[in-house]
Enzyme design. Structure first.
Site, PDB file in Angstrom:
ATOM      1  N   LYS A 111       0.790  -1.118  -0.303  1.00 31.68           N
ATOM      2  CA  LYS A 111      -0.217   0.142   0.181  1.00 31.68           C
ATOM      3  C   LYS A 111       1.023   1.634   0.158  1.00 31.68           C
ATOM      4  CE  LYS A 111      -4.202  -2.115   2.429  1.00 31.68           C
ATOM      5  NZ  LYS A 111      -5.233  -2.055   3.219  1.00 31.68           N
ATOM      6  N   LYS A 193      -4.748 -10.040  -5.701  1.00 27.59           N
ATOM      7  CA  LYS A 193      -6.007 -10.028  -4.380  1.00 27.59           C
ATOM      8  C   LYS A 193      -7.065  -9.285  -5.330  1.00 27.59           C
ATOM      9  CE  LYS A 193      -6.173  -8.851  -0.383  1.00 27.59           C
ATOM     10  NZ  LYS A 193      -6.169  -8.278   1.024  1.00 27.59           N
ATOM     11  N   LYS A 196     -11.679  -4.416  -2.744  1.00 27.72           N
ATOM     12  CA  LYS A 196     -13.131  -3.947  -3.267  1.00 27.72           C
ATOM     13  C   LYS A 196     -13.163  -2.404  -3.320  1.00 27.72           C
ATOM     14  CE  LYS A 196     -13.334  -4.997   1.656  1.00 27.72           C
ATOM     15  NZ  LYS A 196     -14.839  -4.036   2.941  1.00 27.72           N
TER      16      LYS A 196
END
Length: 327
Positions: A111, A193, A196
């Site tokens: 991230k 992965k 959302k």
């Protein structure tokens, strides 16, 4: 009975990766364990959130918990920020954690990649997660396999404090991970992965998606050019991902699915997976629509917060006493 804790972030529509990797376990575990299921809103603010949207998503997740079969009479369902012990214990654990172990967390690396600086909350996120778990003397944590590193850190922190402060400070939890279907990958990029927050809405199938959206997303899913339905995560990540999804929804082994589609093409396989997924999502969507706008939903969350607080207060009293905090 063993105590179970887990939580889901209220950051948009929950997808099948969340469901198959963790949420489905929640329902199974409540039959034989004392289960505590949290909507982890404090985790969601590690990145900017619109307050109105965040409140909506909190209630959406709560309704989905109930829609998939979590029973508030058997399990405690509540919002993380309604129990102050989460933030309080997180600070105590922060003071007993090290920057070196936090910097090794792969999710933080992913991230923060390419950024000169990242929010401190992203860096300390695993400590708050550890506090969530340890606050309830948790025995079992049902999560997706992508959270394994965070569970290991939680165990390390608990063991360290038990060894250096007092041995009965924390219960050391165990993670419960699914072997098949636990790590559902993005439909458009099967080496990443399912997320959302991905820009491409067809990279995922969400629990509340309409049938047409489910069909489009699965039929557009990345495969390869050789046309053989075979499980090979390294060589055929797209097909292997779809096989994992099919296996998780059908209960059949990957080997049996491969055998059933021997000699058939990707189109036939995807069409059957579309129907299978639509059928699995239908009762969840129906339940969600019935639950979401009821006042009972907020009552369940208030009751859950009271029940969770009663457990958390006992833990915090013991922890603060062992650390010499307060009188």
């Amino acid at each position: 009975m063993k105590r179970v804790f887990s939580g889901v972030q209220p950051t948009g529509n929950i997808h099948i990766g969340n469901y198959l990797g963790a949420l489905r376990q929640f329902v199974e575990l409540q039959e034989d364990n004392q289960c505590i299921y949290c909507i982890v809103d404090l985790h969601s603010i590690t990145v900017p959130q619109d307050p109105k949207e965040l409140r909506k998503h909190i209630l959406d997740v709560a309704a989905l918990y109930l829609a998939i079969g979590i029973d508030p009479k058997k399990s405690i369902i509540f919002v993380q920020s309604d129990v102050s012990g989460h933030a309080e214990l997180s600070w105590i654990l922060t003071c007993n954690s090290y920057t070196g172990e936090l910097s090794r967390m792969t999710q933080f690396k992913d991230k923060s990649r390419g950024k000169e600086s990242a929010p401190a909350g992203l860096f300390t996120y695993p400590i708050l997660m550890a506090a969530d778990i340890l606050l309830y003397d948790t025995d079992i944590v049902p999560v997706g396999s992508d959270q394994k590193q965070h569970i290991e850190l939680c165990r390390d922190i608990a063991i360290r404090i038990n060894n250096t402060i007092k041995k009965d400070t924390f219960v050391v939890p165990d993670g419960r991970f699914l072997k098949e279907g636990a790590r559902i990958m993005a439909l458009d990029e099967p080496t990443a992965k399912m997320s959302k927050s991905a820009e491409n809405i067809h990279s995922r199938v969400s629990l509340l998606d309409e049938d047409n959206k489910i069909k489009k997303s699965i039929m557009r899913a990345t495969t390869d050019s050789d046309g053989e339905i075979r499980f090979d995560p390294a060589g055929k990540p797209g097909v292997s991902n779809l096989l994992n999804i099919y296996s998780a929804f059908s209960g059949k082994s990957v080997e049996d699915i491969v055998a059933a589609f021997a000699g058939k093409g990707y189109g036939d396989f995807k069409k059957e997976l579309v129907v299978l997924t639509q059928e699995a999502m239908a009762p969840i969507k129906k339940n969600f629509e019935e639950i979401r706008e009821t006042e009972e939903l907020k009552d369940i969350l208030r009751d859950g917060a009271e029940r969770a607080s009663a457990i958390a207060e006992k833990t915090m009293k013991r922890v603060k006493n062992n650390f010499g905090l307060g009188f």
